[in-house]
Scaffold this active site. Structure first.
Site, PDB file in Angstrom:
ATOM      1  N   ASP A 184      -7.472  -6.992   8.027  1.00  0.00           N
ATOM      2  CA  ASP A 184      -6.470  -5.704   8.333  1.00  0.00           C
ATOM      3  C   ASP A 184      -5.409  -5.749   7.689  1.00  0.00           C
ATOM      4  OD1 ASP A 184      -6.283  -3.085   9.542  1.00  0.00           O
ATOM      5  OD2 ASP A 184      -4.821  -3.919  10.382  1.00  0.00           O
ATOM      6  N   GLU A 229      -1.313  -3.206   6.908  1.00  0.00           N
ATOM      7  CA  GLU A 229      -0.520  -2.239   7.229  1.00  0.00           C
ATOM      8  C   GLU A 229       0.561  -1.854   5.722  1.00  0.00           C
ATOM      9  OE1 GLU A 229      -0.898  -0.981   9.853  1.00  0.00           O
ATOM     10  OE2 GLU A 229      -1.573  -2.479  11.100  1.00  0.00           O
ATOM     11  N   ASP A 270       6.660   8.276   8.961  1.00  0.00           N
ATOM     12  CA  ASP A 270       4.709   8.501   9.329  1.00  0.00           C
ATOM     13  C   ASP A 270       4.005   6.890   9.110  1.00  0.00           C
ATOM     14  OD1 ASP A 270       5.111  11.768   9.673  1.00  0.00           O
ATOM     15  OD2 ASP A 270       3.758  11.867   7.951  1.00  0.00           O
ATOM     16  N   HIS A 285       2.951   1.525  12.442  1.00  0.00           N
ATOM     17  CA  HIS A 285       2.777   0.550  12.744  1.00  0.00           C
ATOM     18  C   HIS A 285       4.027  -0.632  13.293  1.00  0.00           C
ATOM     19  CE1 HIS A 285       5.279   0.332   8.722  1.00  0.00           C
ATOM     20  NE2 HIS A 285       4.356   1.081   8.579  1.00  0.00           N
ATOM     21  N   HIS A 301      -0.140   0.260  15.729  1.00  0.00           N
ATOM     22  CA  HIS A 301      -1.206  -0.875  14.496  1.00  0.00           C
ATOM     23  C   HIS A 301      -0.275  -2.478  14.330  1.00  0.00           C
ATOM     24  CE1 HIS A 301      -4.711   2.050  13.801  1.00  0.00           C
ATOM     25  NE2 HIS A 301      -3.304   2.986  15.152  1.00  0.00           N
ATOM     26  N   ASP A 319      -5.056  -6.623  15.222  1.00  0.00           N
ATOM     27  CA  ASP A 319      -6.278  -5.378  14.739  1.00  0.00           C
ATOM     28  C   ASP A 319      -7.276  -5.967  13.906  1.00  0.00           C
ATOM     29  OD1 ASP A 319      -4.602  -3.638  15.303  1.00  0.00           O
ATOM     30  OD2 ASP A 319      -4.715  -1.798  13.488  1.00  0.00           O
TER      31      ASP A 319
END
Length: 241
Positions: A8, A10, A53, A58, A153, A158
């Protein structure tokens, strides 16, 4: 040996084409459906500001990332960690798009060039649960994976959750697979021999219910009687009640 990596990322935003960058990567290794504990996790200085945003999702601020290494300094480590593995990603197109953009800047080809294959667990989930929400949080709830600690997140968190979700989504499939080494060379993938077991050699204990358990069971049968509008089948079986 089947080696799988749950991955995963970010990012600073949604579009690598517009210059958004990876700011975190988390990977979890599984070999033969057993988690090895050999994780890979890094934060990166993206050399550009985060979108507001994205930070709300995160929580990784520009100040936090300012002293982190550049992706370029760890790209070889990431590629070597994933090399030859089957990589599982939730919404793979998003993460692969960013990984390809980062590797392209460094002249290292595309991410898929270095791995055995990529599985998109989001596509799997949509096939298994059509018409339902298949976000990672929704799958955790549906498959009883504890994600109560997930408030923001995070790539490693994750990836760990995705590994648990994937194991639950594919549970039982390995029972359909024959040992790759069995019957090697016979052209038929091996044979399975049934072994007779003499159950008379076993003494199985019979545990009587406690009064509380018997009462609860009788209450359940009464509820079934009521729901069925008559006497349930269990009451007609000798020795059950």
């Amino acid at each position: 040996m089947t080696r799988q990596i749950f991955l995963d990322t970010e990012t600073t935003g949604l579009s690598p084409e517009s210059g958004d960058r990876i700011i975190e990567i988390g990977c979890v290794e599984m070999v033969n459906r057993r988690l090895t504990g050999r994780h890979l996790h890094h934060y990166f200085n993206p050399e550009r500001p985060n979108h507001e945003d994205a930070v709300r999702i995160h929580g990784l601020t520009d100040e936090f990332l300012a002293d982190k290494p550049l992706f370029a300094s760890l790209a070889d480590e990431i590629v070597e960690y994933c090399r030859g593995a089957e990589v599982i990603i939730h919404n793979a197109a998003f993460d692969i798009g960013f990984l390809d953009a980062e590797l392209k800047r460094l002249g290292k080809g595309k991410f898929r060039d270095h791995v055995a294959g990529v599985i998109d667990s989001l596509i799997m989930a949509r096939e298994m649960f059509p018409g339902k929400s298949n976000s990672l949080d929704a799958l955790c709830r549906r498959l009883e994976v504890d994600n109560t600690h997930r408030t923001l997140h995070g790539a490693l968190m994750d990836a760990e959750l995705l590994a648990e979700v994937y194991i639950n989504m594919t549970r039982g499939q390995d029972a359909l697979l024959m040992d790759a080494d069995a019957g090697e060379g016979d052209g038929m993938g091996g044979t399975v021999e049934a072994v007779a077991v003499d159950f008379s050699a076993f003494e199985l204990p019979v545990l009587a219910p406690t009064p509380e358990e018997a009462e609860a069971f009788d209450k359940a049968l009464q509820d079934l009687d009521k729901a069925a509008g008559g006497e349930c089948v269990w009451r007609k079986l000798e020795g059950v009640v």
